[in-house]
Design an enzyme around this catalytic site. Sequence first.
Site, PDB file in Angstrom:
ATOM      1  N   ARG A   1      -1.389  24.364   7.964  1.00 50.75           N
ATOM      2  CA  ARG A   1      -1.206  25.745   7.493  1.00 50.75           C
ATOM      3  C   ARG A   1      -1.445  25.882   5.993  1.00 50.75           C
ATOM      4  O   ARG A   1      -2.040  26.861   5.530  1.00 50.75           O
ATOM      5  CB  ARG A   1       0.200  26.236   7.831  1.00 50.75           C
ATOM      6  CG  ARG A   1       0.398  26.538   9.304  1.00 50.75           C
ATOM      7  CD  ARG A   1       1.777  27.140   9.544  1.00 50.75           C
ATOM      8  NE  ARG A   1       1.967  27.470  10.949  1.00 50.75           N
ATOM      9  CZ  ARG A   1       1.582  28.616  11.500  1.00 50.75           C
ATOM     10  NH1 ARG A   1       0.987  29.527  10.762  1.00 50.75           N
ATOM     11  NH2 ARG A   1       1.795  28.849  12.786  1.00 50.75           N
TER      12      ARG A   1
ATOM     13  N   HIS B   1       4.293   7.187  30.804  1.00 45.09           N
ATOM     14  CA  HIS B   1       4.513   5.781  30.462  1.00 45.09           C
ATOM     15  C   HIS B   1       4.852   4.911  31.682  1.00 45.09           C
ATOM     16  O   HIS B   1       4.189   3.904  31.949  1.00 45.09           O
ATOM     17  CB  HIS B   1       5.650   5.644  29.444  1.00 45.09           C
ATOM     18  CG  HIS B   1       5.399   6.354  28.156  1.00 45.09           C
ATOM     19  ND1 HIS B   1       4.151   6.505  27.614  1.00 45.09           N
ATOM     20  CD2 HIS B   1       6.255   6.949  27.288  1.00 45.09           C
ATOM     21  CE1 HIS B   1       4.247   7.158  26.469  1.00 45.09           C
ATOM     22  NE2 HIS B   1       5.514   7.444  26.257  1.00 45.09           N
TER      23      HIS B   1
ATOM     24  N   LYS C   1       0.268  13.339  24.856  1.00 45.25           N
ATOM     25  CA  LYS C   1       1.144  13.808  25.916  1.00 45.25           C
ATOM     26  C   LYS C   1       2.158  14.787  25.320  1.00 45.25           C
ATOM     27  O   LYS C   1       2.390  14.746  24.092  1.00 45.25           O
ATOM     28  CB  LYS C   1       1.853  12.634  26.585  1.00 45.25           C
ATOM     29  CG  LYS C   1       3.015  12.033  25.773  1.00 45.25           C
ATOM     30  CD  LYS C   1       3.787  11.066  26.601  1.00 45.25           C
ATOM     31  CE  LYS C   1       5.009  10.574  25.849  1.00 45.25           C
ATOM     32  NZ  LYS C   1       6.106  11.530  25.759  1.00 45.25           N
TER      33      LYS C   1
END
Length: 518
Positions: A67, A269, A177
Site C-alpha cells: 500500500r 500438510h 495456502k
Amino acid sequence: MTAPLVAECALEAEHAAAPPSRRAGPCTMIIFGASGDLTRRKLIPALAHLDCDGLLDASFAVIGVGRSGNDGEFRRAMREAIDTAEEVRGTDPAARARFISRLRWVAGDLEDGATYRNLAECLRAIEGEHAHERGRLFYLAIPPSLYPDVIRRLSSSGLAPRVSDDRAAWVRIIIEKPFGHDEASARELDRLLNSAFSERQVFRIDHYLGKETVQNLLVLRFANSLFEPIWNRDHVEQVQITACESVGVEHRASYYEEAGVLRDMFQNHLLQLLTLTAMEPPNTFAADAVRNEKTKVLGAIRPITPELVPTVSAIGQYATGAIDGTPVRGYREEPGVSPTSRVPTFAALRLEVANWRWEGVPFFLRSGKRMPRRATEIAIRFRRPPHLMFPLRDREALEPNVLVIRIQPNEGISLRFEVKVPGVDVRLAPVRMLFSYADAFGTTSHSAYETLLLDCMLGDATLFTRADAVEAAWHVIDPVIEGWARLSGDIPTYEAGSWGPAAAHALIARDGARWREP
C-alpha cells in the site's frame, strides 16, 4: 529404554563437496503483500541465502508491492530481516549488500489499476532490452480474499500472460495456502486460474514439502530395497502422522476463527504427508509422475459421511493450562477470538486407503495447538512377529518395530527394534537406531522455502500441489468439517500442555493402540 544407537553416515568426499547442479536463470520475483510477516521472516531471507550461495543469477531482482512505502524503506526493513535471519548468518556481508541493492518497491492499492501500470514500468526498467530472456515470478503473499482480483488484473494488464513454460521469458505464479475454503471454492479458484494461466504456470506452495526429511521419505522408500518389500498391509499395522505445536493462535486469530485446525493443517500438510507415505513408486522422478501417484492415494481414501464423523475423528479446543511450567490462557481468552467460539484447535482423524497395498491399515492423523512440544513426524508401526519363541516376564509385552521419520525439529529417522539384554538370561529390550541430519551432514544447507523458490524458478513442480490433488484433499476433509458443524453443543476442551482431548485417545484405543508422544 536404553540410549539410542547412533547410525554413522560416511560420505565420500566427492559427494560431500559436490557443487549444486541447479542454478536459476535471469528472472524477477514480484511479491504482492511484501510488507507482511511472510516476506520479512521467510521469503527475503530465503532469497538472500540462495543469492549468497550463488544459486540465483547476478541480475536477479525483487519487486515488493504494498500500500505505501518506497525503495529505501523496503531495503532498510529487509536488511534488518536478513541480518537477524539464522540461515543467512556467516554469509559474505558484501554479497548481502549486493542482494539488498536489487530490491525495489511499488506502492499502491492492489485493487487500483495504476498499481499495475507502475509495476509494469518498474519491470521494464529492470528487464530493459533483455525482457525476452527473463522470467517473472509472481508471489501472492496476500489474504486469499484478494486472490481473484489480483489474478484478473495480472492477466488483463499483460504483466502475466499465458505463455509456454519452456520459453526463456517464462511467467509463473505462486499461491500460498489456504487454496480455497472448501472443495467448491477451490474449484472456482482453479477455474479462474485456468482462465489466466496454464496449469504449468501455477505453483501451489506447501512449505512442509520443502523440508529435507519430507523429500528424503521418497529416497528412503524407493532407493532402498530394504524397505519397499515391507511397506504394505502385510507388515504395517498402522501409521501415525502428527503435527503438534506448543504455541497458541498468536496473532492469527482472525484467520484461525475462519479456518480452524482441519482447514489449516489437515487439508494440506497432513494429507500431503499421507500421500508421500502411501503412494506407489512412480516410474520416474518427474513432477507429473510423482504427483499422479500422490493424487491416486487421495482418490483411494475411503469416503467419510458426515454421520460417521464422530466415530472416526475427534476435535477439541485448548483451555487454560501450562507450557513448560508457564501458565497460558485458553483459546477463547486469546485476543480476537469470540468468547463463544466453537473453532477446533485440535483434531484427530482415522483414515483408510482402500487399495491393494493398504487395505485395512489405519492412518491416524493428529494436529493441535498448545501441545506439550512442537514436533512433526510420521511413525510406521510394524506388526509383531506371528509367533514369539522367547519367554517374556509377567506383564511384559513385546514392543513393535517402529520407523519414525522426524520432520521437525531435529530432522532425522529412527528405527526401534528388539535386542537381547546382556546377561545369562534371555531378556528382550527395545533400542533405537537414530539417524540425525545435523549429526551426519551438519546444519541443513537450505530451508524449505529456499528449496521451493528455487524449484519454482527452475520450473520443477515435483514438490508443488496440482489442482486435482487440492480438490481431492478437500473432498476428504469437507465431510469431516460438515459433520462437526452439524453437531450442537459446546466443543470439547483439553488443557493447554496436554496431548489433546480424551476423545482423541479413545479414537485410537479402539484399534488397540495409543498415540506416540514425540
